[in-house]
Design a protein around this motif. Structure first.
Motif, PDB file in Angstrom:
ATOM      1  N   LYS A 139       0.792  -1.029  -0.063  1.00  0.00           N
ATOM      2  CA  LYS A 139      -0.118   0.109   0.062  1.00  0.00           C
ATOM      3  C   LYS A 139       1.002   1.224   0.037  1.00  0.00           C
ATOM      4  CE  LYS A 139      -4.372   1.025   0.835  1.00  0.00           C
ATOM      5  NZ  LYS A 139      -5.579  -0.062   0.248  1.00  0.00           N
ATOM      6  N   PHE A 141       0.957   5.226   0.701  1.00  0.00           N
ATOM      7  CA  PHE A 141       0.046   6.184   1.196  1.00  0.00           C
ATOM      8  C   PHE A 141       0.935   7.680   1.125  1.00  0.00           C
ATOM      9  CE2 PHE A 141      -0.739   8.949   5.082  1.00  0.00           C
ATOM     10  CZ  PHE A 141      -1.904   9.402   4.946  1.00  0.00           C
ATOM     11  N   TYR A 143       1.649  11.343   1.695  1.00  0.00           N
ATOM     12  CA  TYR A 143       1.374  12.365   2.902  1.00  0.00           C
ATOM     13  C   TYR A 143       2.104  13.688   2.738  1.00  0.00           C
ATOM     14  CZ  TYR A 143       5.552  12.303   5.554  1.00  0.00           C
ATOM     15  OH  TYR A 143       6.985  12.150   5.877  1.00  0.00           O
ATOM     16  N   LEU A 149       4.516   7.208   2.096  1.00  0.00           N
ATOM     17  CA  LEU A 149       4.679   5.897   2.885  1.00  0.00           C
ATOM     18  C   LEU A 149       4.496   4.523   2.368  1.00  0.00           C
ATOM     19  CD1 LEU A 149       5.302   5.155   5.972  1.00  0.00           C
ATOM     20  CD2 LEU A 149       2.914   5.085   6.176  1.00  0.00           C
TER      21      LEU A 149
ATOM     22  N   PHE B 141      -5.854   1.653   7.745  1.00  0.00           N
ATOM     23  CA  PHE B 141      -5.504   0.657   7.009  1.00  0.00           C
ATOM     24  C   PHE B 141      -5.766  -1.054   7.491  1.00  0.00           C
ATOM     25  CE2 PHE B 141      -1.807  -2.093   5.880  1.00  0.00           C
ATOM     26  CZ  PHE B 141      -2.217  -2.649   4.388  1.00  0.00           C
ATOM     27  N   LEU B 151      -3.299   5.830  10.355  1.00  0.00           N
ATOM     28  CA  LEU B 151      -2.455   6.840  10.077  1.00  0.00           C
ATOM     29  C   LEU B 151      -3.030   8.376  10.473  1.00  0.00           C
ATOM     30  CD1 LEU B 151      -1.500   5.281   6.771  1.00  0.00           C
ATOM     31  CD2 LEU B 151      -0.101   5.272   8.727  1.00  0.00           C
ATOM     32  N   VAL B 153      -2.124  12.121   9.663  1.00  0.00           N
ATOM     33  CA  VAL B 153      -1.183  13.292   9.257  1.00  0.00           C
ATOM     34  C   VAL B 153      -1.274  14.459   9.935  1.00  0.00           C
ATOM     35  CG1 VAL B 153      -0.266  14.655   7.195  1.00  0.00           C
ATOM     36  CG2 VAL B 153      -1.144  12.016   6.920  1.00  0.00           C
ATOM     37  N   LEU B 158       3.636  12.367  10.528  1.00  0.00           N
ATOM     38  CA  LEU B 158       3.104  11.433  10.375  1.00  0.00           C
ATOM     39  C   LEU B 158       2.764  10.531  11.094  1.00  0.00           C
ATOM     40  CD1 LEU B 158       1.154   9.670   8.293  1.00  0.00           C
ATOM     41  CD2 LEU B 158       3.592   8.782   7.385  1.00  0.00           C
TER      42      LEU B 158
END
Lengths: 340, 340
Positions: A139, A141, A143, A149, B141, B151, B153, B158
């Motif tokens: 996955k 991500f 940011y 990430l 996730f 997660l 932000v 993060l």
DNA sequence: AATTAGCAGTCAAACAAAAAGAGTGCTAAC
DNA sequence: GTTAGCACTCTTTTTGTTTGACTGCTAATT
């Protein structure tokens, strides 16, 4: 050469007593504590013979005997009586592992904590690199506009400490697309396999070649042991051992133990099958100070090696206890990891 | 009472010399090294007066003088000449911070590493809790049927070390839906604000009340300092200081420094505006051994406090250097963090 | 009134010598 | 093969002595 039963018994007592008291063991104390049926003179003769054979040494002519590294080895493999942990200690272990642990890293941390606590030694733990692990999902991500990430789910854990750079021009939709495509590409393959399909990316994936290459770089990081995979606990425990009354020795010990990369090489060395692995004295391992021992065990789940944990401390350590703790922790650990 | 110029000068030399040599300072050495225009007898009179005032102590009647905690305080605030770092040292700092650091945590780690390296002291760093931070995006996730990684932000970092449990019955689509809805709910609000909207969840969000409550729990974790936010570096550096030749002192020091929670309370105490903050001797802080000092600085970006970093070490430390290092690191750090 | 030379007094640290103590190795007897 | 007994060795502890680095004080000096 095989030792006589009596020699073995005497040697065992010497090691036992020395571990307990940290004082060179004399013939007199042996007869008084354990061998009331024979005289100290006889014991002296035996001790002298054991010294000749390399199992004992004297600090000076008129001192008691101290076990050599060889003696400790024999002690652990043959002489030592295996100890059981007290109910209290067992309960303590169980209690700690009952605590919620969402991920492998937390489990390892708990493990080292328990071991250090129960043995009063510095304990180490390391998760094996993910080389052969099968990837389940990948996955991305995003940011920051140019950074994403990377999350990688494997059979055993969730890796989430890596970032890749992505082109700022790439839309979020494209990134999701890349994620889907690459996830499909990597799924059910091991880290190693994924790294090797570099060349033959079929047309279907070719649009994401750059991202893929970044991903491979990220994977590579997990294929060697990372510092963050090494857990240390109780580095200060060494101070409680009388033979470490000397600052320089402490410094020496700490300089090994605080450098995680050194610990890494130490632990990664033994990929053998033996469950409990004891390295006494240098044993050819330059990294350990030569008055130290390293006792480790590997743990596995469903037959696959997950990592290594153990203790590092003075050669004069309570091996009975250490082995008992490692074995018990090992059992619990495996049951936890297998049921995940 | 204000000290005479001469007393100040003498006191300064005493502290300077003692920091340099770790040996009690005598009247003779002072006249020889710094005060050739007055006699040692005069200096003796002054020293005696300074002792009377509580700035100096003697170990025994015929020993030289040692600065008291008061003297160090005065030294740092008034007496000390501010030092500049060498070009070499400045280059070193810059070099380290040029290295890629994807996230705040890595930056802090680098910071403590630099500080410990340059000062030869144990250094500490901590990221302030996220209480007032504004949330930008929230992402779930799911990596196990009943567990999802959260997660978050924020403006500055993060956050990715928290898990929530989700009902196994919930479909992936529903989770994405929850994510979108809650992300919208939380966006542009601070952690604190989000925690307080518990009650008035409008109908739009009501379907995800449980997930939201779990999320709030996760947020709370970030609202107090976590152990993983505390970074320590160079714990073994204390061994190089001659006044720590005593095992018990080392043990004492390490027992403070290895317990991250103790360090946390130490560092979280000072929310003052002063840039450089010096705690010398116990100063009422039970956590520090009374022969230790803690010198810290807070760093902020765009006017918001991001965290605290500093050194902890023996009261006899090189304050000139420490302050210079902290100031320079601070400058670079702020420029990095502000430009993110 | 501040400074200074000079000297007596104090105390730790270094050194030396002596005594005590713990253990062994060896010999001779069992 | 075992053991009692004793001489010998070497460390540790104790005690005493010397040395040297300081200070504090007094009395003379500026």
């Amino acid at each position: 050469m095989e030792l006589s039963e009596r020699k073995k018994k005497i040697l065992q007592h010497v090691v036992d007593d020395y571990i307990e008291t940290a004082v060179p063991v004399s013939s007199k104390s042996l007869t008084e504590r354990h061998l009331s049926n024979i005289s100290s003179a006889t014991v002296r003769n035996e001790l002298s013979a054991l010294e000749e054979l390399g199992y004992l040494t004297q600090l000076h002519t008129s001192s008691g005997r101290v076990p050599s590294a060889e003696a400790y080895k024999l002690y652990v493999s043959d002489l030592m009586v295996k100890n059981k942990l007290s109910d209290k200690e067992l309960d303590y272990i169980k209690k700690v592992f009952l605590e919620k642990a969402d991920n492998l890293e937390e489990v390892i941390k708990n493990t080292t904590k328990v071991i250090s606590e129960l043995t009063s030694l510095t304990s180490v733990g390391v998760v094996s690199p993910d080389v052969g692990e099968k990837i389940k999902v990948i996955k991305f991500f995003r940011y920051k506009p140019d950074t994403a990430l990377v999350l990688i789910v494997t059979e055993r854990r969730l890796l989430k400490d890596n970032y890749i750079s992505v082109p700022e021009t790439m839309t979020d939709e494209q990134l999701v697309e890349a994620e889907t495509v690459l996830s499909k590409l990597c799924a059910e393959r091991s880290f190693e396999e994924v790294c090797n399909i570099k060349d033959d990316i079929s047309s279907e994936f070719s649009g994401y070649k750059n991202i893929f290459l970044n991903l491979v770089e990220a994977l590579k990081v997990y294929m060697t042991v990372k510092e963050s995979d090494v857990v240390l606990e109780g580095e200060d425990k060494i101070l409680n051992h009388p033979e470490y009354a000397d600052i320089n020795k402490i410094r020496n010990f700490l300089s090994v133990v605080t450098q995680k990369d050194k610990v890494m090489t130490l632990l990664s060395g033994d990929g053998r099958d033996i469950k409990i692995n004891v390295k006494i004295g240098t044993d050819g391992y330059e990294e350990i100070p030569d008055d130290c021992s390293l006792v480790t065990a590997t743990y596995s789940a469903n037959g696959v090696k997950i990592g290594t944990y153990g203790v590092i401390g003075p050669i004069r350590m309570d091996y009975q206890k250490v082995v008992a703790v490692l074995e018990n922790v090992g059992k619990i650990l495996e049951s936890i990891l297998t049921n995940r």
